[in-house]
Scaffold this motif. Structure first.
Motif, PDB file in Angstrom:
ATOM      1  N   ILE A 185     -15.795  30.718  -1.138  1.00  0.00           N
ATOM      2  CA  ILE A 185     -15.950  30.098  -2.465  1.00  0.00           C
ATOM      3  C   ILE A 185     -16.779  28.819  -2.342  1.00  0.00           C
ATOM      4  O   ILE A 185     -16.430  27.909  -1.587  1.00  0.00           O
ATOM      5  CB  ILE A 185     -14.581  29.780  -3.087  1.00  0.00           C
ATOM      6  N   ALA A 186     -17.875  28.781  -3.069  1.00  0.00           N
ATOM      7  CA  ALA A 186     -18.749  27.605  -3.071  1.00  0.00           C
ATOM      8  C   ALA A 186     -18.482  26.753  -4.311  1.00  0.00           C
ATOM      9  O   ALA A 186     -17.914  27.228  -5.306  1.00  0.00           O
ATOM     10  CB  ALA A 186     -20.214  28.035  -3.037  1.00  0.00           C
ATOM     11  N   HIS A 187     -18.891  25.498  -4.240  1.00  0.00           N
ATOM     12  CA  HIS A 187     -18.747  24.603  -5.388  1.00  0.00           C
ATOM     13  C   HIS A 187     -20.051  23.848  -5.613  1.00  0.00           C
ATOM     14  O   HIS A 187     -20.542  23.149  -4.722  1.00  0.00           O
ATOM     15  CB  HIS A 187     -17.617  23.600  -5.149  1.00  0.00           C
ATOM     16  N   ILE A 188     -20.627  24.021  -6.795  1.00  0.00           N
ATOM     17  CA  ILE A 188     -21.767  23.194  -7.201  1.00  0.00           C
ATOM     18  C   ILE A 188     -21.176  22.033  -7.974  1.00  0.00           C
ATOM     19  O   ILE A 188     -20.695  22.192  -9.101  1.00  0.00           O
ATOM     20  CB  ILE A 188     -22.776  23.991  -8.047  1.00  0.00           C
ATOM     21  N   ALA A 189     -21.171  20.871  -7.340  1.00  0.00           N
ATOM     22  CA  ALA A 189     -20.441  19.704  -7.839  1.00  0.00           C
ATOM     23  C   ALA A 189     -21.308  18.828  -8.729  1.00  0.00           C
ATOM     24  O   ALA A 189     -22.536  18.958  -8.768  1.00  0.00           O
ATOM     25  CB  ALA A 189     -19.910  18.893  -6.659  1.00  0.00           C
ATOM     26  N   GLY A 190     -20.640  17.903  -9.426  1.00  0.00           N
ATOM     27  CA  GLY A 190     -21.341  16.902 -10.207  1.00  0.00           C
ATOM     28  C   GLY A 190     -21.555  15.645  -9.381  1.00  0.00           C
ATOM     29  O   GLY A 190     -21.173  15.574  -8.210  1.00  0.00           O
ATOM     30  N   ALA A 203      -9.896  19.015  -6.271  1.00  0.00           N
ATOM     31  CA  ALA A 203      -9.074  20.203  -6.537  1.00  0.00           C
ATOM     32  C   ALA A 203      -9.616  21.415  -5.789  1.00  0.00           C
ATOM     33  O   ALA A 203      -8.832  22.230  -5.267  1.00  0.00           O
ATOM     34  CB  ALA A 203      -9.038  20.472  -8.042  1.00  0.00           C
ATOM     35  N   TYR A 204     -10.934  21.558  -5.740  1.00  0.00           N
ATOM     36  CA  TYR A 204     -11.564  22.651  -4.990  1.00  0.00           C
ATOM     37  C   TYR A 204     -11.154  22.594  -3.517  1.00  0.00           C
ATOM     38  O   TYR A 204     -10.726  23.599  -2.934  1.00  0.00           O
ATOM     39  CB  TYR A 204     -13.080  22.546  -5.144  1.00  0.00           C
ATOM     40  N   ASP A 217     -18.970  22.465   4.471  1.00  0.00           N
ATOM     41  CA  ASP A 217     -19.951  21.585   3.826  1.00  0.00           C
ATOM     42  C   ASP A 217     -21.120  22.363   3.243  1.00  0.00           C
ATOM     43  O   ASP A 217     -21.691  21.968   2.212  1.00  0.00           O
ATOM     44  CB  ASP A 217     -20.471  20.549   4.821  1.00  0.00           C
ATOM     45  N   ASP A 218     -21.489  23.468   3.890  1.00  0.00           N
ATOM     46  CA  ASP A 218     -22.620  24.273   3.403  1.00  0.00           C
ATOM     47  C   ASP A 218     -22.335  24.872   2.029  1.00  0.00           C
ATOM     48  O   ASP A 218     -23.269  25.234   1.303  1.00  0.00           O
ATOM     49  CB  ASP A 218     -22.929  25.408   4.388  1.00  0.00           C
ATOM     50  N   TYR A 219     -21.067  25.006   1.691  1.00  0.00           N
ATOM     51  CA  TYR A 219     -20.694  25.614   0.410  1.00  0.00           C
ATOM     52  C   TYR A 219     -20.490  24.580  -0.706  1.00  0.00           C
ATOM     53  O   TYR A 219     -20.096  24.947  -1.806  1.00  0.00           O
ATOM     54  CB  TYR A 219     -19.409  26.432   0.572  1.00  0.00           C
ATOM     55  N   ILE A 220     -20.738  23.323  -0.404  1.00  0.00           N
ATOM     56  CA  ILE A 220     -20.582  22.262  -1.414  1.00  0.00           C
ATOM     57  C   ILE A 220     -21.934  21.585  -1.629  1.00  0.00           C
ATOM     58  O   ILE A 220     -22.500  20.988  -0.714  1.00  0.00           O
ATOM     59  CB  ILE A 220     -19.553  21.211  -0.970  1.00  0.00           C
ATOM     60  N   ILE A 221     -22.472  21.698  -2.836  1.00  0.00           N
ATOM     61  CA  ILE A 221     -23.780  21.123  -3.154  1.00  0.00           C
ATOM     62  C   ILE A 221     -23.664  20.324  -4.443  1.00  0.00           C
ATOM     63  O   ILE A 221     -23.108  20.795  -5.434  1.00  0.00           O
ATOM     64  CB  ILE A 221     -24.853  22.219  -3.328  1.00  0.00           C
ATOM     65  N   GLU A 222     -24.198  19.107  -4.424  1.00  0.00           N
ATOM     66  CA  GLU A 222     -24.179  18.274  -5.627  1.00  0.00           C
ATOM     67  C   GLU A 222     -25.379  18.607  -6.496  1.00  0.00           C
ATOM     68  O   GLU A 222     -26.518  18.595  -6.031  1.00  0.00           O
ATOM     69  CB  GLU A 222     -24.190  16.793  -5.240  1.00  0.00           C
ATOM     70  N   SER A 223     -25.118  18.893  -7.762  1.00  0.00           N
ATOM     71  CA  SER A 223     -26.207  19.217  -8.689  1.00  0.00           C
ATOM     72  C   SER A 223     -26.889  17.941  -9.162  1.00  0.00           C
ATOM     73  O   SER A 223     -26.336  16.844  -9.080  1.00  0.00           O
ATOM     74  CB  SER A 223     -25.662  19.986  -9.895  1.00  0.00           C
ATOM     75  N   SER A 224     -28.077  18.099  -9.694  1.00  0.00           N
ATOM     76  CA  SER A 224     -28.848  16.949 -10.174  1.00  0.00           C
ATOM     77  C   SER A 224     -28.502  16.584 -11.608  1.00  0.00           C
ATOM     78  O   SER A 224     -28.993  15.583 -12.127  1.00  0.00           O
ATOM     79  CB  SER A 224     -30.346  17.252 -10.077  1.00  0.00           C
TER      80      SER A 224
END
Length: 339
Positions: A185-190, A203-204, A217-224
């Motif tokens: 499970i990946a998370h595209i974060a704010g 929570a993720y 860490d590869d599955y967590i990316i901060e969006s722009s």
């Protein structure tokens, strides 16, 4: 040349009475006779008289106006919040003036200064993405301006606050993905500067740890940002990994829509190969194919509760109080984009 506006003095001169008598008659003072009151009101209507609200506000030391500052007003989230604020204020005979900070600390400071100068009775503020220094908000508190912070937190500022339980909503979303068999499970974060984004990320992480799944860490990316465009590059990066995710939880619905676009363009099936869950339950989320699973937030109630708390402070005549923190509960909405 424009016609001069009718004043109380004009009405008094026409009726050969004092301006004070006119003022009392217009305000239904019991010392004024019914005959005089009716004559004043009739002439005021004939001359199209309107009271000077600025003068009245200076006299009463209230403007009956609340300053509302939000990062932006075009999204469903903040427009719905403002709807709740307006309905509560209207029912109490109050007005509001809205300012958009455009996610800028400097614009937020300028709006606070401008609203203070026109003597609003209180503030409802959702801080900008850049607001890490709360000095201008502390000044409002120290100056005894009623202030409610909503949606996004200012952790070190002790004022009334109203939030949606972001952590609870995100935890429900990730746990659902796990229960349906997703393991990567990946998370595209704010932005990490926002309390809302930090709570969803926490929570993720906690959900994965709870079920003994690796937090990579590869599955967590901060969006722009929060638009569909902000979801495109992060999703391309995730799909290019040696082991692509089998689910993506995004910071909001806009980013989720961008993620779904990239996944479908790559010929990958949603939700058979990748599940997607967003956050906010924007009105458009149910019209995509597949429709978007998401976390609903009680935005209208958020605005109404924030305004109700603020009005309680405005009407309390600067009495001492202990700041309150209120939380509303979100709800997971399952649609076609998740298994």
């Amino acid at each position: 040349m424009s016609k001069a506006r009718t004043t109380i003095t004009d009405i008094a001169r026409e009726l050969n009475i004092s301006p004070a008598t006119v003022s009392r008659a217009l305000n239904n003072h019991p010392a004024i006779s019914r005959q005089t009151r009716e004559a004043v009101i009739a002439l005021a209507r004939k001359l199209n008289y309107h009271p000077n609200l600025l003068a009245l506000s200076l006299l009463r030391k209230r403007t009956n106006t609340i300053g509302v500052i939000v990062p932006e007003i075009t999204s469903y989230f903040f427009s719905s919040v403002i709807g709740g604020v307006q309905d509560l204020l209207t029912a109490q005979g109050m007005n509001m003036i809205i300012g958009q900070s455009n996610e800028s600390l400097e614009e937020e400071k300028a709006l606070v200064e401008k609203f203070t100068s026109i003597r609003v009775d209180g503030f409802l503020i959702s801080p900008s993405r850049e607001t890490k220094d709360y000095g201008h908000l502390q000044v409002l508190k120290d100056s005894l301006f009623p202030l409610v912070i909503f949606d996004r937190d200012c952790e070190d500022l002790e004022v009334d606050k109203v939030f949606v339980d972001e952590y609870r909503g995100a935890l429900q979303a990730v746990e659902y993905l796990i229960h349906t068999g997703c393991r990567r499970i990946a998370h595209i974060a704010g932005s990490a500067t926002l309390s809302t984004a930090r709570h969803r990320l926490a929570a993720y992480r906690d959900a994965l740890k709870k079920y003994q799944l690796p937090v990579l860490d590869d599955y967590i990316i901060e969006s722009s940002g929060f638009t569909p465009e902000a979801g495109i590059e992060p999703t391309k990066h995730l799909l290019a990994l040696p082991e692509p995710p089998d689910a993506i939880f995004t910071v909001n619905d806009g980013v989720a829509i961008g993620a779904m676009y990239v996944i479908k363009e790559a010929g990958i099936s949603i939700p058979n190969e990748i599940s997607v869950i967003g956050f906010d339950d924007e009105p458009y989320s149910c019209y995509f194919k597949p429709s978007l699973s998401t976390v609903w937030q009680p935005t209208y109630e958020l605005g109404m509760l924030s305004a109700r708390i603020l009005m309680k402070r405005v009407n309390a005549a600067q009495e001492a109080f202990t700041p309150k923190v209120e939380k509303l509960f979100p709800e997971l909405i399952i649609r076609g984009s998740s298994r």
